[in-house]
Write an enzyme that holds these catalytic residues in place. Structure first.
Site, short mmCIF file in Angstrom:
data_model
loop_
_atom_site.label_atom_id
_atom_site.label_comp_id
_atom_site.label_asym_id
_atom_site.label_seq_id
_atom_site.Cartn_x
_atom_site.Cartn_y
_atom_site.Cartn_z
N LYS A 77 0.89 -1.36 0.06
CA LYS A 77 0.06 -0.09 -0.17
C LYS A 77 0.69 1.26 0.10
O LYS A 77 1.88 1.34 0.76
CB LYS A 77 -0.90 -0.14 1.12
CG LYS A 77 -1.91 1.04 1.15
CD LYS A 77 -2.72 0.95 2.58
CE LYS A 77 -4.01 2.07 2.72
NZ LYS A 77 -4.58 1.77 3.99
N SER A 152 -9.75 1.63 3.61
CA SER A 152 -8.81 2.70 2.44
C SER A 152 -7.94 1.55 1.50
O SER A 152 -7.38 2.16 0.74
CB SER A 152 -7.99 3.61 3.40
OG SER A 152 -7.30 2.97 4.14
N SER A 176 -9.37 -0.90 7.66
CA SER A 176 -8.98 -0.74 6.30
C SER A 176 -8.38 -1.99 5.64
O SER A 176 -8.07 -1.86 4.40
CB SER A 176 -8.07 0.36 6.06
OG SER A 176 -8.72 1.58 6.19
N1 GLN Z 1 -12.94 3.40 7.25
C1 GLN Z 1 -12.04 4.00 8.53
C2 GLN Z 1 -11.80 5.26 8.20
O1 GLN Z 1 -12.17 5.80 7.34
C3 GLN Z 1 -10.84 3.00 8.39
C4 GLN Z 1 -9.48 3.58 7.90
C5 GLN Z 1 -8.48 2.83 8.03
O2 GLN Z 1 -8.48 1.58 8.74
N2 GLN Z 1 -7.04 3.28 7.77
O3 GLN Z 1 -11.18 5.79 9.10
#
Ligand code: GLN
Length: 477
Positions: A77, A152, A176
């Site tokens: 990532k 994400s 994420s």
């Molecule tokens: N969907 C969550 C957020 O927007 C998780 C993000 C993540 O785990 N980086 O914060």
């Protein structure tokens, strides 16, 4: 034709001479080219990956022992540092930035023989649940291209889902890794907080962030975890606890004790088909001799607000370093003064969702509102830890849905609050710091996959991977 099913099978084929690392890399480069429209990769390191594959093949042929991830093709990532390679957190504010050192996790992968094939698209600074908030544009779900892959770490999930690499790394601050794994029909593991070093991981919310792993077999995920985990002098939040040989400990006939949170499974936001599948799975496990019991849990509606107050607060502090002075995007040559220069740079460099979170975080930390929001959210976090840890005194696992719904349609999640609320089942593990995994067990009548999420006590990744293996093996039987 190169076909991949697991690291174990790939290594056996390398040993018997029926394939090579070069063939593997060529295969993935070809797949990546055929799937460019999915937009999973930010950058592909074609020449470098081929060169490394050649070196690995030569080393093996000259009798050098293979590392545990010899020739394993991995994507990472775009929030994980890889020395001399681009690193931008899918943000304009870091476009063109080159990492000056490698994350500990990356160094360990490379030392184990892995081949890094490219960096993967994601939501800007890992903030989002759809991978639509990226400076490189959205990523498509390969099962249904009108849908998002989740976020994400959407690019990381699609790279494994569409067969563009063997394993990938994501980061999981509030789901994420698990939520895109759920949306894409693959395995996604968030290790417990302190298992893998965060050195070289771009910070979103430091007390929540963990590097996580996407794969198609539990064995692959266990192997990658075992290679990357363990003490690191560059990150004092990593546990000194010894790292078990996860991949050697998977098979078990154990009968486990499962709890489910009554309020979570009967939450109005949960899709009825997902609810039914999870309840049926519980009954199936009970019939197979495991203990499955409902436990009371009265904090379910507090987890998302607590998560968004605390993570935005941490993010507002972490992201203050992107000011156009030392590195990254810079504008404002006509600015009046330094404050004006910062404002211009940050207003142009950050995307909308990131700005929203910086402002929210700054607000909850401001003198007048600190106690009303930040202190309260910290209390919720403490209560949650107490309740969840008490459950783990009597049970091995808590099982939950990973997401209340299957993959959203692209463009559907235009209301940020609705997007935040869909994190209801994943943020708990990050608030408490325990490991959790999403397992691709189910398919919805809308054609999309969805997963079962299992959480274990802190630092009990062994049981978590064992049960993951048990559940996925049963699925195949
Ligand atoms: N969907 C969550 C957020 O927007 C998780 C993000 C993540 O785990 N980086 O914060």
């Amino acid at each position: 034709m190169f076909a991949y099913s697991s690291v174990e099978q790939y290594h056996a084929r390398l040993q018997d001479g029926s394939t090579t690392c070069v063939q593997a890399v060529e295969h993935y480069l070809d797949q990546i080219n055929q799937c460019l429209h999915l937009n999973a990769f930010v950058t592909v390191y074609a020449a470098e990956a081929l060169e490394r594959a050649t070196a690995l093949d030569n080393a093996r042929q000259s009798g050098t022992a293979m590392g545990p991830l010899h020739g394993v093709v991995i994507g990472i990532k775009d929030v994980i540092s890889h020395k001399d390679h681009g690193l931008s957190a899918a943000s304009n504010i870091l476009k063109g930035f080159t990492a000056i050192y490698s994350a500990t996790a990356v160094e360990r992968l490379l030392a184990a023989g892995a081949i890094i094939i490219g960096s993967l698209n994601c939501d800007e600074f890992a903030m989002g649940s759809t991978n639509e908030h990226s400076a490189y544009g959205k990523v498509l779900n390969a099962i249904d291209e009108t849908r998002v892959p989740g976020g994400s770490s959407g690019g990381s999930a699609v790279a494994v889902q569409a067969g563009l690499c063997m394993i990938s790394l994501g980061s999981d601050t509030g789901g994420s890794v698990r939520q895109p794994a759920d949306f894409c029909g693959i395995i996604g593991l968030k290790p417990g907080y302190g298992r893998i070093s965060r050195y070289g991981l771009i910070s979103y919310a430091s007390s929540f962030d963990q590097i996580g792993i996407f794969g198609t077999t539990v064995n692959d995920v266990a192997l990658a975890l075992e290679v990357m985990s363990g003490a690191d002098e560059y990150d004092s939040t990593v546990s000194q606890q010894e790292v078990p040989a996860y991949s050697q400990l998977l098979p078990t006939e154990k009968k486990f004790r499962y709890a489910y949170l009554h309020s979570a499974l009967h939450h109005p936001a949960l899709d009825p088909e997902i609810k039914e599948a999870i309840i049926n799975k519980g009954e199936e496990l009970q019939a197979a001799g495991h203990t499955v019991e409902a436990v009371d849990f009265d904090l379910i509606d507090y987890v998302v607000p607590a998560y968004y107050v605390l993570t935005t607060a941490e993010a507002s502090s972490n992201l203050s370093r992107y000011d156009g002075v030392k590195f990254g995007y810079r504008t404002g040559s006509d600015s009046k003064d330094l404050t004006d220069f910062y404002k211009m740079t940050r207003s142009e460099g950050f995307g909308k969702e990131v700005k929203r979170r910086i402002m929210l975080g700054t607000f909850v930390l401001s003198a007048g509102y600190y106690d009303a929001y930040f202190t309260r959210a910290q209390r919720v976090r403490q209560l949650l830890c107490d309740q969840i840890n008490a459950i783990f005194k009597n049970y091995d696992f808590i099982f939950l849905p990973t997401s209340p719904v299957t993959a959203f349609r692209a463009g559907e999640m235009d209301d940020p609050i609705a997007m935040y609320l869909a994190d209801i089942y994943t943020v708990m593990a990050n608030l408490v710091g325990c490991p959790a995994i999403s397992l691709p067990l189910f398919r919805h009548s809308n054609g999309m996959p969805f997963g079962l999420q299992v959480m274990s006590a802190r630092f009990d990744e062994v049981s978590l991977l064992q049960v993951a293996n048990q559940l996925l093996t049963q699925k195949k039987d």
